[in-house]
Scaffold this motif. Structure first.
Motif, PDB file in Angstrom:
ATOM      1  N   PRO A   1       2.269  -7.965  -9.895  1.00  0.00           N
ATOM      2  CA  PRO A   1       3.151  -7.945  -8.728  1.00  0.00           C
ATOM      3  C   PRO A   1       2.479  -7.194  -7.575  1.00  0.00           C
ATOM      4  N   SER A   2       2.682  -7.656  -6.370  1.00  0.00           N
ATOM      5  CA  SER A   2       2.004  -7.066  -5.206  1.00  0.00           C
ATOM      6  C   SER A   2       2.369  -5.602  -4.986  1.00  0.00           C
ATOM      7  N   THR A   3       3.466  -5.150  -5.548  1.00  0.00           N
ATOM      8  CA  THR A   3       3.888  -3.757  -5.383  1.00  0.00           C
ATOM      9  C   THR A   3       3.176  -2.804  -6.350  1.00  0.00           C
ATOM     10  N   ASP A   4       2.426  -3.337  -7.308  1.00  0.00           N
ATOM     11  CA  ASP A   4       1.766  -2.505  -8.315  1.00  0.00           C
ATOM     12  C   ASP A   4       0.341  -2.159  -7.868  1.00  0.00           C
ATOM     13  N   LEU A   5       0.228  -1.324  -6.847  1.00  0.00           N
ATOM     14  CA  LEU A   5      -1.086  -0.941  -6.332  1.00  0.00           C
ATOM     15  C   LEU A   5      -1.896  -0.187  -7.372  1.00  0.00           C
ATOM     16  N   ASP A   6      -1.268   0.698  -8.135  1.00  0.00           N
ATOM     17  CA  ASP A   6      -1.997   1.444  -9.168  1.00  0.00           C
ATOM     18  C   ASP A   6      -2.612   0.495 -10.195  1.00  0.00           C
TER      19      ASP A   6
ATOM     20  N   ILE B   1      -8.283 -10.882  -6.571  1.00  0.00           N
ATOM     21  CA  ILE B   1      -7.877 -11.437  -5.280  1.00  0.00           C
ATOM     22  C   ILE B   1      -6.385 -11.162  -5.099  1.00  0.00           C
ATOM     23  N   VAL B   2      -6.024 -10.507  -4.009  1.00  0.00           N
ATOM     24  CA  VAL B   2      -4.615 -10.185  -3.745  1.00  0.00           C
ATOM     25  C   VAL B   2      -4.263 -10.523  -2.301  1.00  0.00           C
TER      26      VAL B   2
ATOM     27  N   PHE C   1       3.849  -9.289   2.211  1.00  0.00           N
ATOM     28  CA  PHE C   1       4.655  -9.858   3.285  1.00  0.00           C
ATOM     29  C   PHE C   1       4.617  -9.067   4.594  1.00  0.00           C
ATOM     30  N   SER C   2       3.869  -7.975   4.621  1.00  0.00           N
ATOM     31  CA  SER C   2       3.755  -7.199   5.848  1.00  0.00           C
ATOM     32  C   SER C   2       2.283  -6.888   6.115  1.00  0.00           C
ATOM     33  N   VAL C   3       1.871  -7.101   7.339  1.00  0.00           N
ATOM     34  CA  VAL C   3       0.499  -6.790   7.725  1.00  0.00           C
ATOM     35  C   VAL C   3       0.208  -5.299   7.541  1.00  0.00           C
ATOM     36  N   TYR C   4       1.233  -4.482   7.569  1.00  0.00           N
ATOM     37  CA  TYR C   4       1.079  -3.032   7.430  1.00  0.00           C
ATOM     38  C   TYR C   4       0.817  -2.588   5.993  1.00  0.00           C
ATOM     39  N   ASP C   5       0.959  -3.484   5.028  1.00  0.00           N
ATOM     40  CA  ASP C   5       0.684  -3.141   3.638  1.00  0.00           C
ATOM     41  C   ASP C   5      -0.796  -3.297   3.273  1.00  0.00           C
ATOM     42  N   PHE C   6      -1.522  -4.091   4.030  1.00  0.00           N
ATOM     43  CA  PHE C   6      -2.921  -4.347   3.702  1.00  0.00           C
ATOM     44  C   PHE C   6      -3.809  -3.100   3.736  1.00  0.00           C
ATOM     45  N   PRO C   7      -3.635  -2.170   4.683  1.00  0.00           N
ATOM     46  CA  PRO C   7      -4.506  -0.980   4.686  1.00  0.00           C
ATOM     47  C   PRO C   7      -4.455  -0.181   3.387  1.00  0.00           C
TER      48      PRO C   7
ATOM     49  N   TYR D   1      -4.109  -1.378   0.371  1.00  0.00           N
ATOM     50  CA  TYR D   1      -4.986  -2.084  -0.571  1.00  0.00           C
ATOM     51  C   TYR D   1      -6.446  -1.734  -0.296  1.00  0.00           C
ATOM     52  N   ILE D   2      -6.823  -1.723   0.966  1.00  0.00           N
ATOM     53  CA  ILE D   2      -8.208  -1.450   1.342  1.00  0.00           C
ATOM     54  C   ILE D   2      -8.584  -0.004   1.018  1.00  0.00           C
ATOM     55  N   ARG D   3      -7.750   0.948   1.436  1.00  0.00           N
ATOM     56  CA  ARG D   3      -8.041   2.372   1.204  1.00  0.00           C
ATOM     57  C   ARG D   3      -8.152   2.713  -0.270  1.00  0.00           C
TER      58      ARG D   3
END
Length: 75
Positions: free
Chosen positions: A20-25, A39-40, A45-51, A53-55
């Motif tokens: 699930p996209s909410t499971d960053l850990d 690949i994620v 659904f928000s452009v503000y969530d991508f940073p 993932y990158i960090r």
């Protein structure tokens, strides 16, 4: 993790949206453990969530699906 290791053995080119996209850990753990690129982004659904993932290194390849940005997740 088991599927990802099998994909490593089979030399897959990518493992798309394995969690699930909410499971960053979980994404961070997969990226560190697997040689197959994770690949994620399809269900982000928000452009503000991508940073985040990158960090955090929560994806080897990030997909920016324009149609999904601003949409509400179903369910």
């Amino acid at each position: 993790m088991e599927v990802g290791r099998l994909l490593d053995e089979l030399h897959f080119r990518g493992y798309e949206d394995p969690l699930p996209s909410t499971d960053l850990d979980g994404h961070v753990e997969l990226c560190r453990a697997l040689s197959t690129p994770v690949i994620v982004g399809e269900f982000v659904f928000s452009v503000y969530d991508f940073p985040d993932y990158i960090r955090r290194g929560a994806g080897d390849v990030l997909r920016f699906v324009v149609d999904n940005i601003g949409a509400s997740p179903v369910g």
